[in-house]
Design an enzyme around this catalytic site. Structure first.
Site, mmCIF file in Angstrom:
data_model
loop_
_atom_site.group_PDB
_atom_site.id
_atom_site.type_symbol
_atom_site.label_atom_id
_atom_site.label_comp_id
_atom_site.label_asym_id
_atom_site.label_seq_id
_atom_site.Cartn_x
_atom_site.Cartn_y
_atom_site.Cartn_z
ATOM 1 N N ARG A 79 35.282 -24.364 -28.389
ATOM 2 C CA ARG A 79 34.930 -23.255 -29.271
ATOM 3 C C ARG A 79 33.454 -23.260 -29.619
ATOM 4 N NH1 ARG A 79 35.954 -22.872 -34.768
ATOM 5 N NH2 ARG A 79 37.472 -24.568 -34.678
ATOM 6 N N TYR A 133 30.019 4.389 -27.862
ATOM 7 C CA TYR A 133 31.382 4.102 -27.412
ATOM 8 C C TYR A 133 32.340 4.285 -28.582
ATOM 9 C CZ TYR A 133 35.401 1.151 -26.192
ATOM 10 O OH TYR A 133 36.660 0.657 -25.985
ATOM 11 N N ASP A 198 22.772 -0.644 -26.735
ATOM 12 C CA ASP A 198 23.889 -0.903 -25.823
ATOM 13 C C ASP A 198 23.436 -0.510 -24.422
ATOM 14 O OD1 ASP A 198 26.261 -0.761 -24.273
ATOM 15 O OD2 ASP A 198 27.458 -0.429 -26.074
ATOM 16 N N LYS A 223 32.489 -4.292 -17.832
ATOM 17 C CA LYS A 223 32.156 -3.168 -16.968
ATOM 18 C C LYS A 223 31.335 -3.634 -15.755
ATOM 19 C CE LYS A 223 34.108 -0.758 -20.295
ATOM 20 N NZ LYS A 223 34.234 -1.616 -21.475
#
Length: 421
Positions: A79, A133, A198, A223
């Site tokens: 983690r 988005y 972005d 993506k």
């Protein structure tokens, strides 16, 4: 073509050496492999790592708690960090031209970490420009993380800033309208407030926002960075100071990226320039043909190029979705195959109808993520899908032959296909 300063790691005193983007995409994050007798990057699936020096371990954990810097020496716990994921982060930072990058389990986990890091500094106010988005829009608008958002057009950014503003958020080209912003001008308007850009649609192949003043660059790595529709991830490219804060948030909240995903993303980066340029060439040609089709009311295609097209149709867009056969009707984008979706029904459904339409997301808009298939096969499928629509139904749409510009709100007008990248 971008040329990046690289590090010659074979020297005892590494010095910058220029490497082109295509070269960096293949080699960044892998420079040490040959010296280890390896060709492909290893996948480290360990969740924990042995240490017989508990005092030293405690000191390293304390150092991480203080600054968020990656611990020296062997890993501690999955983690906190993972060697395979670190390779991807190193490579993406090299491609974006930033000091560091921090990977997360999804793009939304990455945005969440950014907002939490700014809120921890008492800076909960966000200034944002639509469209974004849909889920990013929803996260900001709903205030789920205790943030407050002021929506504005690019010209209103400076006036919207407050003492507690921690972030200005933009997306260019924007999802789904492909509206483009002058990032350098926007960054100037932000003053000392960090600009988050972005860069999912453009990728560092077409645009590097850090070179235009953005201090935080966000990707849905699901993506184009992954590129094959088989990995979900997010990544933030930024300076090392903010990266440390993001690592601390990631450690506390657990939004870690799985090592296998890190491996797939590193592999995806190696073909990113080739894939983006080939898909962009297909998209530019499809945009040209769609612009000339009387069943299409308006085409949105960015001047920067890229593999995304948005177009509005005369008639029912749902009939187009139902009629495609080669093209896949599905959410997401950036894969090697071509996808189509109706934003008002899917990706931007969580945005109110008034806000959707105000940012240029009309009910007739379709979003096409163009892949690597033969362009004539793609066009044949689109032509069949468009067949049920009424040809040339007059609705006052802007002429296809007019050059395109983004208006002051950031919403695009009709776009003429840009030069093939």
């Amino acid at each position: 073509m971008f040329t990046l300063p690289s590090m010659d790691t074979t020297s005892p005193h590494p010095v910058p050496a220029p490497r082109a983007l295509a070269t960096e995409a293949v080699h960044a994050g892998r420079d040490d492999l040959a010296r280890q007798g390896l060709h492909a990057p290893p996948i480290d699936l360990s969740t924990t790592y042995p240490s017989y020096d508990s005092r030293g371990e405690a000191a390293r954990v304390d150092a991480f708690a203080a600054t968020g810097a990656e611990p020296d020496g062997p890993p501690v716990y999955g983690r906190l960090g993972n060697p395979t994921v670190s390779r991807f982060e190193t490579a993406l930072a090299r491609l974006e031209g930033t000091e560091s990058a921090v990977a997360f389990a999804s793009g939304m986990a990455a945005l969440t970490a950014i907002l939490l890091a700014r809120a921890a500094a008492g800076l909960r106010h966000v200034v944002a420009v639509r469209p974004l988005y849909g889920s990013s829009d929803h996260l900001l608008t709903a205030g789920l993380l205790g943030s407050e958002v002021t929506w504005t057009d690019p010209a209103g950014i400076t006036d919207a800033l407050r003492p507690d503003t921690g972030l200005v958020v933009v997306e260019s080209p924007a999802n789904p309208t492909l509206a483009e912003l002058d990032l350098r001008a926007v960054a100037h308007s932000c003053g000392s407030v960090p600009l988050l850009a972005d860069n999912t649609f453009a990728t560092p192949v077409l645009q590097r926002p850090a070179e235009h003043g953005a201090r935080i660059v966000l990707h849905s790595a699901t993506k184009y960075l992954g590129g094959h529709g088989d990995v979900m991830a997010g990544v933030v490219a930024c300076d090392e100071e903010f990266a440390g804060q993001l690592r601390q948030v990631r450690f506390a909240t657990g939004g870690v990226l799985h090592p296998l995903a890190g491996y797939l993303l590193l592999r995806g980066l190696s073909t990113l320039p080739v894939r983006v340029r080939a898909a962009s060439a297909n998209a530019a040609e499809l945009a040209r043909r769609l612009t000339a089709d009387p069943r299409v009311a308006r085409v949105h295609y960015p001047r920067i190029g890229g593999a995304m097209i948005a177009f509005e149709v005369h008639g029912d867009p749902h009939e187009v979705i139902a009629a495609v056969r080669l093209i896949t009707p599905a959410v997401s984008l950036g894969s090697v195959d071509t996808l189509i979706q109706h934003p008002a029904s899917i990706s931007h459904r969580v945005v109110t109808e008034e806000d959707r339409r105000g940012s240029g997301v009309s009910d007739s808009l379709l979003r096409l993520s163009v892949g690597l298939e033969d362009v004539d096969d793609l066009w044949a499928d689109l032509e069949r899908a468009l067949a049920p629509l009424q040809r040339g139904a007059g609705n006052g749409a802007t002429s296809h032959n007019e050059p395109s510009e983004a208006n002051e709100s950031g919403a695009p007008t009709a776009l003429r296909p840009a030069r093939t990248p």
